[in-house]
Design an enzyme around this catalytic site. Structure first.
Site, PDB file in Angstrom:
ATOM      1  N   HIS A 183      -4.065  -2.766   2.741  1.00 24.85           N
ATOM      2  CA  HIS A 183      -4.973  -3.117   1.875  1.00 24.85           C
ATOM      3  C   HIS A 183      -5.630  -1.784   0.974  1.00 24.85           C
ATOM      4  CE1 HIS A 183      -4.830  -6.924   3.981  1.00 24.85           C
ATOM      5  NE2 HIS A 183      -5.328  -7.409   3.063  1.00 24.85           N
TER       6      HIS A 183
ATOM      7  N   LYS B  25     -11.520  -1.920   1.828  1.00 24.85           N
ATOM      8  CA  LYS B  25     -11.722  -2.943   2.718  1.00 24.85           C
ATOM      9  C   LYS B  25     -12.423  -2.258   3.869  1.00 24.85           C
ATOM     10  CE  LYS B  25      -8.939  -6.484   5.155  1.00 24.85           C
ATOM     11  NZ  LYS B  25      -9.957  -7.605   4.666  1.00 24.85           N
TER      12      LYS B  25
END
Length: 268
Positions: A156, A160
């Protein structure tokens, strides 16, 4: 038309959700919530999202729009989500929850509302991811106890805050349950130094955080002579947003209960 409100409407996901609602013929944007005291209170939600004026202004409390909405979409933080869930229970609203990073205590608190609120709760709202979960269930039952090592790899963007991702954990849970294992017992989330040979029942996790990666997940089933990989890659947050709006339209017609995207898609 399902009347939808979005929590965190000024954030990256919130702005994408505004776009998704606007693109959906069965939904209309009835409200958007920003942080209490935010300078964006009173701003047009459409302008915040870059879609032009919509005539709906941002507010900093759900009470201000309680009479205008049917379904709340929440992709925020665990504590904010739980507070909004309590609001929905008190005011007879429905909720779609895409928040990740809830600990065991918070998950138990959320589950306690299953007899009070119609809710859809999923680690990932993507239609493709939820189909992938079904494929993983099939693969695990066919391969997992026949000498195949299982690893979950996820990547990600740098912003995040939780790891592994909620989607990665859900994938691990689906595989574990299909094999009659406990992810708490067999999940391995760190390998450092002299960690010894791999236990055959391990379900390993590896995490990447870099750049602007929207979301990539691979579950690997590897044995001597072959490797099977089931992968989902998201190139835009819109895939999650469209799934959330689909869930909002679906839950608007449901009675009280806790549902998943598998229920929304008819896969369960």
């Amino acid at each position: 038309m399902t009347r939808i409100a979005i929590v965190g409407v000024a954030g990256r996901m919130g702005r994408t959700l505004v776009n998704a609602v606007q693109q959906d013929d069965g939904a209309t944007l009835a409200g958007g919530i920003v942080e209490p005291g935010s300078s964006l209170v009173g701003a047009d939600i459409g302008e915040l999202a870059g879609v032009g004026k919509l005539g709906v202004t941002a507010v900093d409390s759900l009470e201000a729009i309680a009479d205008d909405i049917e379904v709340l979409i929440d992709f925020t933080t665990p504590q904010v989500t739980l507070a909004n869930l309590a609001f929905c229970a008190e005011h007879g609203k429905r909720i779609v929850i895409g928040t990740t990073g809830l600990n065991d205590e918070e998950l138990a608190e959320l589950d306690a509302f299953r007899d009070r609120v119609p809710m859809v709760f999923a680690a990932n709202m993507s239609v493709g991811v939820n189909l992938t979960l079904k494929l993983l269930e099939t693969a695990a039952k066919a391969l997992g106890d026949e000498g195949y090592d299982i690893e979950v790899i996820e990547a990600h963007h740098r912003h995040k805050v939780d790891a592994p991702s909620g989607t990665a954990l859900k994938m691990g849970e689906v595989v574990a349950e299909s094999l009659g294992r406990s992810l708490k017992e067999h999940g391995v989330f760190e390998r450092v130094g002299q960690c010894g040979p791999r236990d055959p029942k391990e379900i390993g996790f590896a995490t990447v955080r870099a750049g602007d990666i929207v979301g990539e997940h691979t579950v690997m089933f590897a044995t001597e002579g072959e490797r099977i990989e089931i992968t989902h890659k998201a190139s835009s947050r819109m895939t999650f947003a469209k799934g959330a709006v689909r869930a909002a339209r679906w839950v608007a017609d449901q009675g009280i209960g806790r549902f998943s995207m598998q229920d929304v898609l008819g896969l369960d």
